[in-house]
Design a protein around this motif. Structure first.
Motif, PDB file in Angstrom:
ATOM      1  N   LEU A 723      13.041  11.161   9.520  1.00 14.83           N
ATOM      2  CA  LEU A 723      13.694  10.107  10.280  1.00 14.83           C
ATOM      3  C   LEU A 723      12.904   8.804  10.284  1.00 14.83           C
ATOM      4  O   LEU A 723      13.490   7.722  10.349  1.00 14.83           O
ATOM      5  CB  LEU A 723      13.917  10.567  11.728  1.00 14.83           C
ATOM      6  CG  LEU A 723      14.880  11.743  11.919  1.00 14.83           C
ATOM      7  CD1 LEU A 723      14.929  12.162  13.384  1.00 14.83           C
ATOM      8  CD2 LEU A 723      16.271  11.403  11.412  1.00 14.83           C
ATOM      9  N   GLU A 724      11.587   8.900  10.197  1.00 17.31           N
ATOM     10  CA  GLU A 724      10.763   7.702  10.345  1.00 17.31           C
ATOM     11  C   GLU A 724      10.372   7.061   9.019  1.00 17.31           C
ATOM     12  O   GLU A 724      10.143   5.848   8.958  1.00 17.31           O
ATOM     13  CB  GLU A 724       9.497   8.049  11.143  1.00 17.31           C
ATOM     14  CG  GLU A 724       9.792   8.446  12.583  1.00 17.31           C
ATOM     15  CD  GLU A 724       8.533   8.786  13.357  1.00 17.31           C
ATOM     16  OE1 GLU A 724       7.430   8.784  12.742  1.00 17.31           O
ATOM     17  OE2 GLU A 724       8.641   9.064  14.579  1.00 17.31           O
ATOM     18  N   GLU A 725      10.277   7.841   7.954  1.00 15.86           N
ATOM     19  CA  GLU A 725       9.805   7.275   6.688  1.00 15.86           C
ATOM     20  C   GLU A 725      10.916   6.521   5.968  1.00 15.86           C
ATOM     21  O   GLU A 725      12.079   6.936   5.980  1.00 15.86           O
ATOM     22  CB  GLU A 725       9.263   8.388   5.784  1.00 15.86           C
ATOM     23  CG  GLU A 725       8.587   7.844   4.530  1.00 15.86           C
ATOM     24  CD  GLU A 725       7.723   8.885   3.843  1.00 15.86           C
ATOM     25  OE1 GLU A 725       7.408   8.687   2.674  1.00 15.86           O
ATOM     26  OE2 GLU A 725       7.376   9.894   4.494  1.00 15.86           O
ATOM     27  N   ASP A 726      10.551   5.391   5.365  1.00 15.07           N
ATOM     28  CA  ASP A 726      11.502   4.597   4.581  1.00 15.07           C
ATOM     29  C   ASP A 726      11.463   5.101   3.138  1.00 15.07           C
ATOM     30  O   ASP A 726      10.575   4.726   2.364  1.00 15.07           O
ATOM     31  CB  ASP A 726      11.157   3.115   4.651  1.00 15.07           C
ATOM     32  CG  ASP A 726      12.209   2.247   3.955  1.00 15.07           C
ATOM     33  OD1 ASP A 726      13.142   2.822   3.361  1.00 15.07           O
ATOM     34  OD2 ASP A 726      12.081   1.013   3.994  1.00 15.07           O
ATOM     35  N   PHE A 727      12.410   5.936   2.751  1.00 19.32           N
ATOM     36  CA  PHE A 727      12.417   6.532   1.416  1.00 19.32           C
ATOM     37  C   PHE A 727      12.900   5.564   0.351  1.00 19.32           C
ATOM     38  O   PHE A 727      12.781   5.854  -0.837  1.00 19.32           O
ATOM     39  CB  PHE A 727      13.296   7.785   1.423  1.00 19.32           C
ATOM     40  CG  PHE A 727      12.699   8.938   2.181  1.00 19.32           C
ATOM     41  CD1 PHE A 727      11.872   9.849   1.545  1.00 19.32           C
ATOM     42  CD2 PHE A 727      12.945   9.093   3.539  1.00 19.32           C
ATOM     43  CE1 PHE A 727      11.316  10.907   2.249  1.00 19.32           C
ATOM     44  CE2 PHE A 727      12.400  10.139   4.250  1.00 19.32           C
ATOM     45  CZ  PHE A 727      11.576  11.051   3.613  1.00 19.32           C
ATOM     46  N   GLU A 728      13.445   4.433   0.764  1.00 18.52           N
ATOM     47  CA  GLU A 728      13.988   3.492  -0.215  1.00 18.52           C
ATOM     48  C   GLU A 728      12.942   2.520  -0.740  1.00 18.52           C
ATOM     49  O   GLU A 728      13.220   1.703  -1.607  1.00 18.52           O
ATOM     50  CB  GLU A 728      15.146   2.708   0.405  1.00 18.52           C
ATOM     51  CG  GLU A 728      16.336   3.562   0.790  1.00 18.52           C
ATOM     52  CD  GLU A 728      16.905   4.336  -0.393  1.00 18.52           C
ATOM     53  OE1 GLU A 728      17.022   3.757  -1.488  1.00 18.52           O
ATOM     54  OE2 GLU A 728      17.212   5.534  -0.228  1.00 18.52           O
ATOM     55  N   LYS A 729      11.727   2.555  -0.179  1.00 17.63           N
ATOM     56  CA  LYS A 729      10.668   1.650  -0.655  1.00 17.63           C
ATOM     57  C   LYS A 729      10.282   1.977  -2.094  1.00 17.63           C
ATOM     58  O   LYS A 729      10.211   3.127  -2.477  1.00 17.63           O
ATOM     59  CB  LYS A 729       9.443   1.780   0.233  1.00 17.63           C
ATOM     60  CG  LYS A 729       9.579   1.026   1.557  1.00 17.63           C
ATOM     61  CD  LYS A 729       8.280   1.087   2.316  1.00 17.63           C
ATOM     62  CE  LYS A 729       8.357   0.294   3.617  1.00 17.63           C
ATOM     63  NZ  LYS A 729       7.099   0.358   4.376  1.00 17.63           N
TER      64      LYS A 729
END
Length: 729
Positions: A723-729
């Motif tokens: 939920l917290e990590e930005d996987f789109e980076k």
């Protein structure tokens, strides 16, 4: 295993109120689910009886679970009380896995069982000795993308849809050789012997040349002479239907009607002789997703074929019955057209079915329409049907006479039975017939009976070519002359070629350009100038230029150096030389089996890896794993989904607001050496097609990025990290 049981039927009930058929024609139901289930193909035996392939295992439910069970069969249908409706069936073969095609050839039956192609002898309506013709015939892909068709062409070769090989039984041995890979489901031909086919999204495709004529050069792949789209894909249903991509912009019109075909299949070039002349050699096409059958008018102009909608805005048959699923069309011994109606709700394989269509079918309860099936018969109100002869009792003379019948089915079968009888007493009669002029291709039929009887010689073929006034017959004869190429016959072939060139006929010139190949190997100085003459005459006709490229197999450099070819031919020859140097063959000479398409591969991987916990339907399994269908993890970021598959998940997790306590970690695929980045892509694409509200894409590069982006801590993802990590980076 082989089975033999009899089924008594009742007269089927059928209302024409749900069907609109073109004026001047009648539609009749002649067999239904009391006698058969899930029919997908048919053929008629030498007594005129109908044999039906029943693919009962296809999509037995919305999850497609159980389709590999051996539930298929081939049955013989009979009309014992002679009222025109089948009233009796007996099973000839059962316990088959997804059978999809058959053909009565060589006095027996050629059929498909799972991936294998078999030939079985027929003894008093019971299976006899079996011969395995091809163990990998339908290997790879799913049932919608597996080899089928099995059509005997006028050239005595059996062709297929969706497979790059053709077959022939010669001197007791089965021959298998490469041919062009054509279409998806169903194959047909015109009187000349050109092939027609289609795929889901293409109404009608075809070849401009006879099969195997323009592919003799293994390092050149024609792009003009074969595989051409012939007609518009526009379709005119009379009611709203549930189609797989109906949610996408442009698929349906403002009234909710399908605009273009999405499941076209089972084409038939009608040659039955029992319809009005205007319908002769029209191309009919099944469109099961829209519950209709199209009629295309073929136009044979010059060296190219085109097709057009017969009646703008209206189809040959259109139904409001959403269970009407025509999947194949055939001519019968009587000249009527026979429609194989699978008559079921689901006609989309699980590997391709979208969540949208799944919900549509379920809401209409179409998923419950199973184990039905119908055979419909179309006849003209003004033209009489042919009497159906019993080929088992016909004399040789009667068979020869049938070569001139208006019904192409009768001509085709008479040709094959004459070959099987090996009666050489009719050779002279056939030679005379082969020199005749007949729009029904009678001369060509006679020519290939002679070929099957091994009765052709260089002399009788030469005489035929010189005397015939029919370019189409000459085209076939030129191909048959190739086998007689010897140094002693070069002078004779030169005389034939010179005389033919003087006729200035484009059909003859086209086939001469391809047939000169073996003669070029004997005398370049004699035949290269003839090829050059043809090339210059048809400098702007790409079909001819491709034919010349094919005929120049191995002589490209010589031609380039001595004949000053046009730019188009020069490019073809240069490309071919380059391919030869790089050993880059036309793919039909490399592929042995059909490749498994990505979605089918994704389905298989999902079923093997994911379904154990999440269920084959993606709805989850109590106390084991949460649902995937409708999950925010399926509908959300694709990179996050890839990370989940690669690194696994541990601990409790919320899905759609509901808390799931995981007793075990979801296993990670990161270190599984048998699972590639492409495999992950295929799994995700399958889930997006089958489980997501709106499918999204992902690349192998994205997967690799997620593979290298290992979670902190134990290396297994937690809900907090998801939920917290930005996987789109």
């Amino acid at each position: 295993m082989l089975g033999f049981q009899q089924i008594s039927g009742i007269k089927p009930a059928f209302s024409l109120d749900d069907y609109k058929i073109e004026e001047g024609f009648e539609l009749k139901l002649i067999a239904s689910e009391s006698l058969l289930k899930a029919p997908v193909s048919l053929d008629f035996d030498n007594k005129g009886r109908m044999w039906v392939v029943e693919m009962i295992g296809y999509m037995p439910n919305l999850e497609g679970i159980g389709e590999e069970e051996p539930t298929g069969r081939i049955s013989i249908l009979e009309d014992r009380n002679k009222d025109g409706i089948a009233d009796h069936a007996k099973v000839f073969l059962d316990k088959l896995v997804l059978p999809r095609a058959m053909a009565h050839v060589y006095g027996g039956l050629l059929y498909v069982d799972g991936p294998k192609l078999w030939f079985v002898e027929i003894n008093n309506d019971k299976p006899g000795k079996k011969t395995l013709v091809d163990p990998v015939y339908a290997e790879g892909g799913n049932v919608e993308h597996s080899s089928n068709g099995l059509m005997m062409n006028i050239d005595n070769w059996i062709y297929n849809a969706n497979y790059n090989f053709r077959y022939q039984l010669k001197n007791g041995k089965w021959l298998k050789e490469p041919t062009t890979d054509r279409g998806q489901w169903g194959i047909t031909r015109d009187n000349f012997g050109r092939l027609y086919y289609n795929n889901n999204s293409t109404n009608l495709q075809g070849d401009f040349v006879l099969p195997n004529k323009v592919i003799r050069n293994k390092y050149f792949k024609p792009t003009v002479a074969e595989h051409q789209r012939l007609a518009s894909n526009r379709v005119y249903p009379i009611h709203q239907t549930s189609v797989n991509r109906g949610y996408q912009t442009g698929v349906l019109d403002e009234k909710g009607l399908l605009k273009e075909v999405t499941a076209a299949c089972g084409p038939l070039v009608y040659r039955g002789g029992a319809f009005p002349d205007a319908y002769n050699q029209n191309a009919f096409v099944c469109v099961p997703e829209a519950n209709l059958i199209k009629r295309n008018i073929l136009n044979f102009k010059g060296l190219q074929t085109t097709a057009s909608q017969a009646t703008e805005g209206r189809e040959f048959i259109a139904s409001t019955d959403e269970g009407f699923r025509p999947v194949n069309l055939f001519m019968g011994p009587d000249g009527a057209m026979y429609v194989v109606d699978m008559h079921r709700g689901i006609i989309q394989h699980k590997a391709y079915i979208s969540q949208y269509l799944t919900e549509q079918l379920a809401s209409k309860k179409l998923d419950t329409l199973q184990n039905a099936g119908r055979i419909l018969k179309i006849t003209s109100k003004t033209n009489k049907l042919n009497p159906t002869p019993d080929f088992t009792k016909a004399t040789t003379g009667q068979l020869v006479a049938l070569l001139s019948n208006s019904n192409g089915w009768l001509r085709d079968r008479a040709q094959q039975v004459l070959i099987q009888r090996k009666d050489l007493s009719v050779v002279n009669q056939l030679l005379t017939l082969a020199k005749s002029t007949n729009e029904l291709a009678t001369a060509i039929h006679a020519l290939y009976v002679l070929d099957g009887l091994n009765a052709l010689t260089f002399d009788n073929l030469s005489a035929l070519v010189k005397q015939s006034k029919q370019p189409e017959t000459i085209a076939h004869a030129l191909g048959l002359l190739e086998r007689f190429a010897t140094p002693q016959r070069v002078v004779g072939m030169k005389a034939i070629s010179t005389e033919l060139l003087a006729r200035n006929n484009e059909t003859i010139d086209l086939y001469l350009s391809m047939a000169l190949n073996p003669w070029l190997n004997l005398s370049e100085t004699t035949f290269l100038p003839m090829l050059s003459e043809i090339e210059k005459k048809y400098a702007t006709q790409k079909v001819v230029q491709e034919a010349i490229t094919s005929g120049l197999d191995g002589k490209e450099a010589v031609y380039l150096a001595s004949m000053n070819p046009s730019d188009f031919l020069k490019n073809n020859l240069t490309l071919t030389i380059s391919n030869r140097q790089k050993k880059q063959l036309n793919s039909i000479y490399v592929a042995e089996v059909n490749a498994v398409d990505a979605r089918t591969k994704g389905l298989k991987l999902f079923r093997t890896i994911c379904a154990t916990c999440h269920g084959a339907d993606g709805k989850g399994i109590q106390d084991l794993a949460p649902p995937l269908k409708g999950s925010e993890y399926i509908d959300g970021s694709m990179k996050r989904l890839a990370a989940i598959i690669l690194h696994g998940v541990s601990g409790p997790i919320h899905v759609n607001g509901k808390l799931y306590q995981l007793n075990n970690e979801m296993p990670a695929l990161l270190n599984n050496k048998d699972i590639s980045d492409q495999d992950i892509v295929d799994i995700i694409r399958y889930t997006q097609n089958a489980l997501a509200k709106e499918g999204k894409g992902i690349s192998t590069a994205d997967v690799k990025k997620m593979r290298d982006k290992k979670p902190s801590g134990s290396g297994v993802l937690t809900e907090k990290q998801l939920l917290e990590e930005d996987f789109e980076k």
